[in-house]
Each structure stands twice: as C-alpha cells, then as structure tokens.
Motif scaffolding. Structure first.
Motif, mmCIF file in Angstrom:
data_model
loop_
_atom_site.group_PDB
_atom_site.id
_atom_site.type_symbol
_atom_site.label_atom_id
_atom_site.label_comp_id
_atom_site.label_asym_id
_atom_site.label_seq_id
_atom_site.Cartn_x
_atom_site.Cartn_y
_atom_site.Cartn_z
ATOM 1 N N ASP A 93 0.061 0.603 -16.681
ATOM 2 C CA ASP A 93 0.401 0.197 -15.414
ATOM 3 C C ASP A 93 -0.745 0.257 -14.564
ATOM 4 O OD1 ASP A 93 2.658 1.459 -16.071
ATOM 5 O OD2 ASP A 93 3.057 3.512 -15.207
ATOM 6 N N GLU A 94 0.225 -1.096 -13.552
ATOM 7 C CA GLU A 94 -0.745 -1.128 -12.405
ATOM 8 C C GLU A 94 0.311 -1.547 -11.242
ATOM 9 O OE1 GLU A 94 -1.816 -5.970 -10.488
ATOM 10 O OE2 GLU A 94 -1.779 -5.442 -12.440
ATOM 11 N N THR A 95 -0.798 -0.438 -9.814
ATOM 12 C CA THR A 95 0.183 -0.386 -8.543
ATOM 13 C C THR A 95 -0.693 -1.502 -7.924
ATOM 14 O OG1 THR A 95 0.303 1.421 -9.295
ATOM 15 C CG2 THR A 95 0.493 1.461 -6.829
ATOM 16 N N ALA A 96 -0.024 -1.665 -7.071
ATOM 17 C CA ALA A 96 -0.781 -2.530 -5.548
ATOM 18 C C ALA A 96 0.257 -2.740 -4.676
ATOM 19 C CB ALA A 96 -0.551 -4.262 -6.626
ATOM 20 N N TRP A 97 -0.272 -2.691 -3.313
ATOM 21 C CA TRP A 97 0.554 -2.828 -2.348
ATOM 22 C C TRP A 97 1.269 -3.689 -1.880
ATOM 23 C CZ3 TRP A 97 2.005 1.713 -0.247
ATOM 24 C CH2 TRP A 97 1.131 3.056 -0.928
ATOM 25 N N LEU A 98 2.702 -3.954 -1.757
ATOM 26 C CA LEU A 98 3.056 -5.861 -0.876
ATOM 27 C C LEU A 98 3.927 -5.735 0.387
ATOM 28 C CD1 LEU A 98 5.461 -6.625 -4.443
ATOM 29 C CD2 LEU A 98 3.094 -6.896 -3.698
ATOM 30 N N ILE A 99 3.606 -7.107 0.984
ATOM 31 C CA ILE A 99 4.054 -7.076 2.429
ATOM 32 C C ILE A 99 5.969 -7.738 2.509
ATOM 33 C CG2 ILE A 99 3.858 -8.038 4.274
ATOM 34 C CD1 ILE A 99 1.407 -7.937 4.194
ATOM 35 N N GLU A 100 6.755 -6.695 2.463
ATOM 36 C CA GLU A 100 7.785 -6.822 2.188
ATOM 37 C C GLU A 100 9.189 -6.907 3.748
ATOM 38 O OE1 GLU A 100 11.552 -3.578 0.814
ATOM 39 O OE2 GLU A 100 10.004 -4.589 -0.807
ATOM 40 N N PHE A 111 -2.100 -6.350 -2.839
ATOM 41 C CA PHE A 111 -3.428 -5.993 -2.332
ATOM 42 C C PHE A 111 -3.570 -4.687 -2.574
ATOM 43 C CE2 PHE A 111 -0.869 -8.734 0.634
ATOM 44 C CZ PHE A 111 -2.350 -8.475 1.549
ATOM 45 N N ALA A 112 -4.614 -4.133 -2.736
ATOM 46 C CA ALA A 112 -5.498 -3.667 -3.746
ATOM 47 C C ALA A 112 -5.426 -1.621 -3.030
ATOM 48 C CB ALA A 112 -6.567 -3.249 -3.894
ATOM 49 N N ASP A 113 -4.734 -2.021 -1.831
ATOM 50 C CA ASP A 113 -4.594 -0.444 -1.181
ATOM 51 C C ASP A 113 -3.694 -0.738 -0.211
ATOM 52 O OD1 ASP A 113 -6.620 -0.684 1.390
ATOM 53 O OD2 ASP A 113 -8.544 0.139 -0.229
ATOM 54 N N GLU A 114 -3.697 -0.073 0.825
ATOM 55 C CA GLU A 114 -2.018 0.640 1.877
ATOM 56 C C GLU A 114 -2.637 -0.273 3.366
ATOM 57 O OE1 GLU A 114 1.203 2.960 3.340
ATOM 58 O OE2 GLU A 114 -0.489 4.050 2.520
ATOM 59 N N GLU A 115 -4.266 0.054 3.042
ATOM 60 C CA GLU A 115 -4.906 -0.044 4.227
ATOM 61 C C GLU A 115 -4.724 -1.574 4.546
ATOM 62 O OE1 GLU A 115 -9.026 1.399 6.384
ATOM 63 O OE2 GLU A 115 -8.750 2.396 5.248
ATOM 64 N N ILE A 116 -5.556 -2.656 3.613
ATOM 65 C CA ILE A 116 -5.982 -3.538 3.738
ATOM 66 C C ILE A 116 -4.471 -4.187 3.655
ATOM 67 C CG2 ILE A 116 -6.738 -5.294 2.267
ATOM 68 C CD1 ILE A 116 -8.475 -3.275 1.242
ATOM 69 N N ALA A 117 -3.752 -4.115 2.781
ATOM 70 C CA ALA A 117 -2.118 -4.784 3.485
ATOM 71 C C ALA A 117 -1.772 -4.302 4.863
ATOM 72 C CB ALA A 117 -1.057 -3.842 2.094
ATOM 73 N N ARG A 118 -1.330 -3.103 4.926
ATOM 74 C CA ARG A 118 -1.900 -3.239 6.620
ATOM 75 C C ARG A 118 -1.956 -3.913 8.497
ATOM 76 N NH1 ARG A 118 2.148 0.375 7.122
ATOM 77 N NH2 ARG A 118 3.248 1.335 5.568
ATOM 78 N N LEU A 119 -3.623 -4.339 7.388
ATOM 79 C CA LEU A 119 -4.093 -4.823 8.630
ATOM 80 C C LEU A 119 -4.049 -6.395 8.334
ATOM 81 C CD1 LEU A 119 -8.127 -3.862 7.499
ATOM 82 C CD2 LEU A 119 -6.677 -3.140 9.254
ATOM 83 N N CYS A 120 -3.433 -7.104 6.941
ATOM 84 C CA CYS A 120 -3.009 -8.253 6.562
ATOM 85 C C CYS A 120 -1.749 -7.994 7.351
ATOM 86 C CB CYS A 120 -2.391 -9.289 5.352
ATOM 87 S SG CYS A 120 -4.414 -8.692 4.558
ATOM 88 N N LYS A 160 -0.031 -7.878 10.242
ATOM 89 C CA LYS A 160 -0.182 -7.638 11.567
ATOM 90 C C LYS A 160 0.618 -8.775 12.041
ATOM 91 C CE LYS A 160 -4.606 -8.286 12.045
ATOM 92 N NZ LYS A 160 -6.092 -8.435 12.895
ATOM 93 N N GLY A 161 1.577 -8.462 13.615
ATOM 94 C CA GLY A 161 2.544 -9.966 13.958
ATOM 95 C C GLY A 161 3.068 -9.255 13.816
ATOM 96 N N ASP A 162 4.150 -10.008 14.463
ATOM 97 C CA ASP A 162 5.340 -10.239 15.246
ATOM 98 C C ASP A 162 6.794 -10.166 14.220
ATOM 99 O OD1 ASP A 162 5.291 -10.042 17.558
ATOM 100 O OD2 ASP A 162 5.245 -11.780 18.099
ATOM 101 N N GLY A 163 7.434 -8.956 13.821
ATOM 102 C CA GLY A 163 8.197 -9.056 12.169
ATOM 103 C C GLY A 163 8.619 -7.976 11.698
ATOM 104 N N PRO A 164 9.668 -8.332 10.968
ATOM 105 C CA PRO A 164 10.034 -6.223 10.673
ATOM 106 C C PRO A 164 9.015 -6.091 9.371
ATOM 107 C CG PRO A 164 11.683 -8.022 10.191
ATOM 108 C CD PRO A 164 10.841 -8.848 11.089
ATOM 109 N N PHE A 165 7.996 -6.391 9.212
ATOM 110 C CA PHE A 165 6.901 -6.290 8.182
ATOM 111 C C PHE A 165 7.068 -5.159 7.549
ATOM 112 C CE2 PHE A 165 5.190 -9.636 10.015
ATOM 113 C CZ PHE A 165 5.855 -11.519 9.437
ATOM 114 N N LYS A 166 7.325 -3.998 6.299
ATOM 115 C CA LYS A 166 6.715 -3.413 5.439
ATOM 116 C C LYS A 166 6.164 -3.436 5.209
ATOM 117 C CE LYS A 166 11.830 -1.548 5.881
ATOM 118 N NZ LYS A 166 13.048 -2.158 5.452
ATOM 119 N N VAL A 167 5.430 -2.374 4.798
ATOM 120 C CA VAL A 167 4.472 -2.190 3.973
ATOM 121 C C VAL A 167 4.929 -1.197 2.512
ATOM 122 C CG1 VAL A 167 1.952 -1.412 2.359
ATOM 123 C CG2 VAL A 167 2.360 -2.485 4.802
#
Length: 66
Positions: free
Chosen positions: A3-10, A40-49, A51-58
């Motif tokens: 299994d591989e776990t990764a974080w996505l911006i959705e 993204f390898a972890d949630e923190e890095i995904a959250r840093l990427c 940023k900006g306006d929009g209804p994004f979720k990690v």
C-alpha cells in the motif's frame, strides 16, 4: 504488492465530481483521475501547496503498488 499513502489536493466544486491538482511541465491542471494527481508525501506539504483562493481540500488517498 504494498500500500502507498499520499496526500492529494482536491476540489469538489467542478462539474463531474471531485477533481485533483496535477502538475506538468506546461503548468498545473485539474484532473478527475486521482492516479494522475500530484502526490504529496505528507499533509503539511500538501497544505502548503494548497494556498490561494478556492474551495480546496487536502485528503489522504491510498493506492496499491505492484
């Protein structure tokens, strides 16, 4: 297999269901295919990427690697 776990911006405000952030040499785009998304390898890095306006979720996603 493992299994591989990764974080996505959705985002789910686009027509056709959830779309995922992806990046290529020509720039970023949104795809419906999570396998083409930027992983993204972890949630923190995904959250840093995320940023900006929009209804994004990690969100955490899992794949099975061959």
């Amino acid at each position: 297999m493992s299994d591989e776990t990764a974080w996505l911006i959705e985002r789910d405000d686009m027509e056709g269901g959830p779309h995922y952030f992806a990046d290529c040499e020509q720039g970023h785009f949104w795809t419906k295919d999570p396998n083409k998304a930027e992983r993204f390898a972890d949630e923190e890095i995904a959250r840093l990427c995320c940023k900006g306006d929009g209804p994004f979720k990690v969100r955490e996603h899992k794949w099975v690697k061959p």
